[in-house]
Design a protein around this motif. Structure first.
Motif, short mmCIF file in Angstrom:
data_model
loop_
_atom_site.label_atom_id
_atom_site.label_comp_id
_atom_site.label_asym_id
_atom_site.label_seq_id
_atom_site.Cartn_x
_atom_site.Cartn_y
_atom_site.Cartn_z
N SER A 121 0.85 -1.19 0.00
CA SER A 121 0.00 0.00 0.00
C SER A 121 0.89 1.24 0.00
O SER A 121 2.10 1.15 0.24
CB SER A 121 -0.90 0.00 1.23
OG SER A 121 -0.17 0.40 2.37
N GLY A 151 1.19 3.71 2.11
CA GLY A 151 1.83 3.96 3.40
C GLY A 151 2.91 2.93 3.72
O GLY A 151 3.90 3.23 4.39
N SER A 168 -2.93 2.06 7.73
CA SER A 168 -2.17 1.92 6.49
C SER A 168 -2.05 0.44 6.16
O SER A 168 -1.64 -0.36 6.99
CB SER A 168 -0.78 2.54 6.70
OG SER A 168 0.08 2.16 5.66
N GLY A 169 -2.48 0.06 4.95
CA GLY A 169 -2.44 -1.35 4.55
C GLY A 169 -3.70 -2.11 4.87
O GLY A 169 -3.76 -3.33 4.72
N SER A 210 -7.30 1.48 -0.48
CA SER A 210 -7.04 1.70 -1.91
C SER A 210 -7.50 0.50 -2.73
O SER A 210 -7.97 0.67 -3.86
CB SER A 210 -5.55 1.94 -2.15
OG SER A 210 -5.13 3.08 -1.45
N1 LIG Z 1 -0.80 -5.57 -6.10
C1 LIG Z 1 -0.75 -6.11 -4.89
N2 LIG Z 1 -0.21 -7.33 -4.69
C2 LIG Z 1 -0.16 -7.88 -3.46
N3 LIG Z 1 -0.61 -7.29 -2.35
C3 LIG Z 1 -1.16 -6.09 -2.46
C4 LIG Z 1 -1.26 -5.42 -3.73
N4 LIG Z 1 -1.86 -4.23 -3.54
C5 LIG Z 1 -2.10 -4.14 -2.21
N5 LIG Z 1 -1.69 -5.25 -1.56
C6 LIG Z 1 -1.82 -5.51 -0.13
O1 LIG Z 1 -3.18 -5.36 0.21
C7 LIG Z 1 -3.32 -4.73 1.47
C8 LIG Z 1 -4.24 -3.53 1.34
O2 LIG Z 1 -3.59 -2.53 0.56
P1 LIG Z 1 -4.22 -1.09 0.29
O3 LIG Z 1 -3.36 -0.46 -0.74
O4 LIG Z 1 -5.66 -1.22 0.01
O5 LIG Z 1 -4.01 -0.38 1.70
P2 LIG Z 1 -4.50 1.07 2.16
O6 LIG Z 1 -5.54 0.89 3.20
O7 LIG Z 1 -4.83 1.88 0.98
O8 LIG Z 1 -3.19 1.61 2.89
P3 LIG Z 1 -2.45 3.06 2.84
O9 LIG Z 1 -3.19 3.87 3.81
O10 LIG Z 1 -1.07 2.72 3.31
O11 LIG Z 1 -2.49 3.55 1.44
C9 LIG Z 1 -1.93 -4.38 1.95
O12 LIG Z 1 -1.55 -5.29 2.95
C10 LIG Z 1 -1.06 -4.52 0.72
O13 LIG Z 1 0.22 -4.99 1.08
#
Ligand SMILES: Nc1ncnc2c1ncn2[C@@H]1O[C@H](COP(=O)(O)OP(=O)(O)OP(=O)(O)O)[C@@H](O)[C@H]1O
Ligand SMILES: Nc1ncnc2c1ncn2[C@@H]1O[C@H](COP(=O)(O)OP(=O)(O)OP(=O)(O)O)[C@@H](O)[C@H]1O
Ligand code: SF4
Ligand SMILES: [Mg+2]
Ligand SMILES: [Mg+2]
Lengths: 323, 324
Positions: free
Chosen positions: A159, A161, B44-45, B49
């Motif tokens: 992600s 962050g 975060s994570g 997204s």
């Molecule tokens: N393309 C990908 N391949 C593998 N894992 C992924 C992929 N994209 C996201 N993840 C995993 O999915 C989970 C959710 O990710 P996401 O990007 O939705 O987090 P987020 O809530 O938007 O966090 P942030 O606030 O850091 O942006 C995370 O643990 C991330 O490591």
């Protein structure tokens, strides 16, 4: 004094390409950083804030010599950094680490996290064996709120962050003296942000780390900084100890900035926009103060003479004709 | 009650990685009405997204996969649309501001070329009209001297200026629905306020709905009608903005609100939620928050708490609310 910057200037040429020349267009200068002075003592944190596009990242890139200035001086521990040979500069890179504003572009998409975090240690001879490096990488990951399950993944599998935390871990991996954080916690939720800010604080207590901390979140800046510098369109308009500057901002731009902070309480008044008019431009800016046309305290002199940054007591400096 | 524009029902997204499966979004449901601003916050994570990308049908497959659930946009399931129908929907009807501008902007095209491309395909305007409109949009998002900057490349822009280029692109076709993933992280507070005013004016003028993902709880407090809080791929709390701030019901939300640094005082250390973030590959049984929760009981270690209404319009997934 760990870092001292004098008259630092970076002008970019617009329409400098051959097509514009053929078309007979006049070259314009974009004054991204226009003669700034500041210093940071060892073990101190200087917070750098200011309008989007005012020259903060350019300042960070100048101080790390990723780009060369148009004019001005950068002194590291009383030595002229700009005169360092490329060999000397290579060694010095370990001591000055930059956490880039955009982790997406600053992490190599084809390398695993283990590689990204261990390679700098290897280059600078900090951990000799693979096992040592792996142990150090695991420790770093844990400190920034990641874990062993992330070590063999690629940057795109994280992600926003999480990527930002990898960039922080990379900067800390080589035991630097000066860390320049360009919005290093902007993509983190407030709990992980608190954890990272506490980590920065611990490292400062333990190893005397020095920070130049760029951020838009003013409560983060207030929390982490000993002193703060406020920039507006290429110039520093106010500096001072964090507490004094936040409790009693003197420059009209600093005041406007503090009035526009949205408080995390829906019951409180929404943020106020106190600056009128259009944003000021860094392209061939007119003489006088850069806040002209937007400033609530403007008088006739402001459009004619640029206000110098002057001492106002209490370790504070302000650039304004009408204090 | 205004009509529902977007409805997520039990959305579950999984990534198949070399080391095993990672469930990034697990059983997330919420809906957004016309003109409503829904704030998605959380760790975060935690899957914010990925949720946004799923709505746009932009999850890379493989390794990603939508395992369960429906995404209804104006009544139709996005997941059942053809690729051509999706292309027609994106940009014109649902636009997105991506969290990392450089992941969505093309370094070899000028700012003018990128934004006018969207305008010309979606609205069919001429090249000259598009250019005029791009300059107008750049001025609206607070780029100084837009006439001189319109032919710049994005690498000549600052972080916050790139973010505003993305926003200008997303708003260019007056979308009915905007997904904004961290659209103001690189903006100072005065430009942030200008941008939020611009978005509000589009909500009022066009009845635009907004899914607003952000870590900035100050912005959430003043811009969102409703908030959803995510932790470890689950939505753990949802409610009206005032209720969430005044009366948070999930221990994670409480911890989050306690971690905010303050503007009026300076303290040496902040108070993050204790413990470390939970593994997504091998999450704990029961409530995902239990290893860090100061209220954890036996049942928390065994059973996932249900997402239930704890006060009118206020939902939380926590066993503290299941007693009796
Ligand atoms: N393309 C990908 N391949 C593998 N894992 C992924 C992929 N994209 C996201 N993840 C995993 O999915 C989970 C959710 O990710 P996401 O990007 O939705 O987090 P987020 O809530 O938007 O966090 P942030 O606030 O850091 O942006 C995370 O643990 C991330 O490591
Ligand atoms: N390579 C370049 N060519 C031309 N102009 C540039 C270049 N790099 C930066 N600029 C310009 O210099 C000014 C300052 O940019 P800089 O990235 O330093 O801003 P910033 O203060 O970091 O802003 P933000 O808060 O948005 O990140 C901007 O107007 C930007 O467009
Ligand atoms: S369910 Fe239990 S562990 Fe989870 S948040 Fe509620 S009290 Fe804490
Ligand atoms: Mg910047
Ligand atoms: Mg995200």
């Amino acid at each position: 004094m760990l870092l001292e910057v004098r008259g630092l200037t970076k002008h970019f040429r617009l329409n400098g390409d051959i097509y514009s020349k053929i078309a007979g267009e006049k070259t314009q200068l974009l004054k991204a950083v226009d003669g700034i002075d500041f210093h940071i003592r060892k073990g101190e944190t200087l917070g750098l804030v200011g309008e989007s596009g005012c020259g903060k990242s350019t300042t960070a890139r100048l101080v790390t010599r990723l780009i060369e200035p148009t004019a001005g001086e950068v002194r590291l521990k009383d030595e002229d950094l700009l005169a360092f040979s490329s060999k000397r500069m290579k060694e010095t890179r370990k001591d000055i680490q930059l956490v880039f504003q955009d982790p997406y572009s600053s992490l190599n998409p084809r390398k695993t996290i283990m590689h990204i975090l261990s390679r700098p240690m290897e280059i600078h001879g900090l951990a000799r064996t693979w096992a040592e490096r792996r142990e150090k990488v695991l420790d770093l990951l844990q400190r920034v709120g990641l874990s062993a399950e992330h070590i063999d993944r690629y940057p795109h599998e994280f992600s926003g962050g999480q990527r930002q935390r990898i960039a922080i871990a990379r900067a800390l991996s080589v035991d630097p003296e000066l860390v320049i954080g360009d919005e290093p916690v902007s993509a983190l939720d407030v709990s992980i942000q608190a954890q990272i800010l506490n980590l920065f604080r611990d490292l400062q207590e333990e190893f005397g780390l020095t920070y130049l901390f760029i951020a838009h979140d003013l409560s983060v800046i207030r929390h982490i900084s000993d002193r703060v510098a406020v920039m507006y369109v290429g110039k520093i308009v106010e500096t001072g100890p964090a507490a004094a500057l936040f409790e009693n901002p003197l420059h009209p731009y600093t005041k406007a900035l503090l009035a526009a902070v949205p408080e995390a309480d829906p019951g409180k008044a929404p943020p106020k926009l106190t600056l009128k008019g259009e944003v000021s431009t860094p392209i061939d800016p007119p003489p006088g103060c850069r806040l002209c046309g937007r400033c609530p305290r403007e008088t006739a002199i402001c459009a004619q003479i640029e206000p110098p940054l002057v001492d106002v007591g209490g370790d504070r400096q302000v650039a304004c004709h009408n204090l | 009650m205004a009509e529902t524009v977007l409805e997520l029902d039990d959305l579950t997204v999984r990534f198949r990685l070399r080391r095993g499966d990672l469930t990034a979004v697990d059983g997330v449901s919420f809906s957004i009405a016309r003109g409503e601003t829904f704030g998605l916050v959380g760790e975060s994570g935690s899957g914010k997204s990925v949720t946004a990308r799923a709505i746009m049908r932009l999850i890379p497959d493989p390794p990603g996969e939508i395992q369960r659930g429906r995404i209804l946009f104006e009544g139709n399931n996005v997941l059942e649309r053809s690729d051509a129908e999706m292309r027609a929907l994106r940009g014109r009807h649902i636009a997105m501001v991506f969290q990392e501008p450089m992941s969505a902007l093309n370094p070899v095209f000028t700012v003018c070329e990128q934004i006018s491309d969207a305008l010309r395909t979606n609205l069919g305007v001429t090249k000259k009209e598009a250019r005029e409109r791009v300059i107008e949009l750049l001025a609206l998002v607070g780029i100084p001297s837009p006439q001189q900057r319109v032919d710049s490349y994005v690498h000549e822009f600052s972080g916050g200026m790139r973010q505003r280029v993305m926003l200008a692109m997303a708003l260019s076709c007056n979308p009915g629905f905007l997904i904004a993933d961290e659209p103001t992280t690189a903006l100072d507070v005065t430009i942030q306020a200008t941008i939020l005013e611009l978005i509000t004016s589009m909500i009022n003028r066009l009845g635009m709905s907004l899914l607003f993902i952000t870590h900035n709880l100050g912005v959430v407090a003043h811009s969102c009608d409703t908030i959803g809080v995510m932790y470890a791929s689950h939505m753990v709390e949802r409610g009206k903005t005032r209720d969430i701030f005044a009366n948070p019901q999930h221990p994670y939300t409480v911890g989050l609100l306690n971690s905010i640094p303050r503007l009026d005082t300076q303290s040496k250390y902040l108070t993050p939620i204790q413990g470390s973030v939970c593994s997504m590959m091998d999450p704990p049984a029961g409530c995902k928050f239990h290893p860090r929760c100061t209220h954890a009981m036996d049942i928390c270690r065994q059973k996932s708490p249900e997402f239930r209404e704890v006060a009118p319009g206020h939902f939380a997934a926590c066993h503290l609310h299941n007693r009796g």
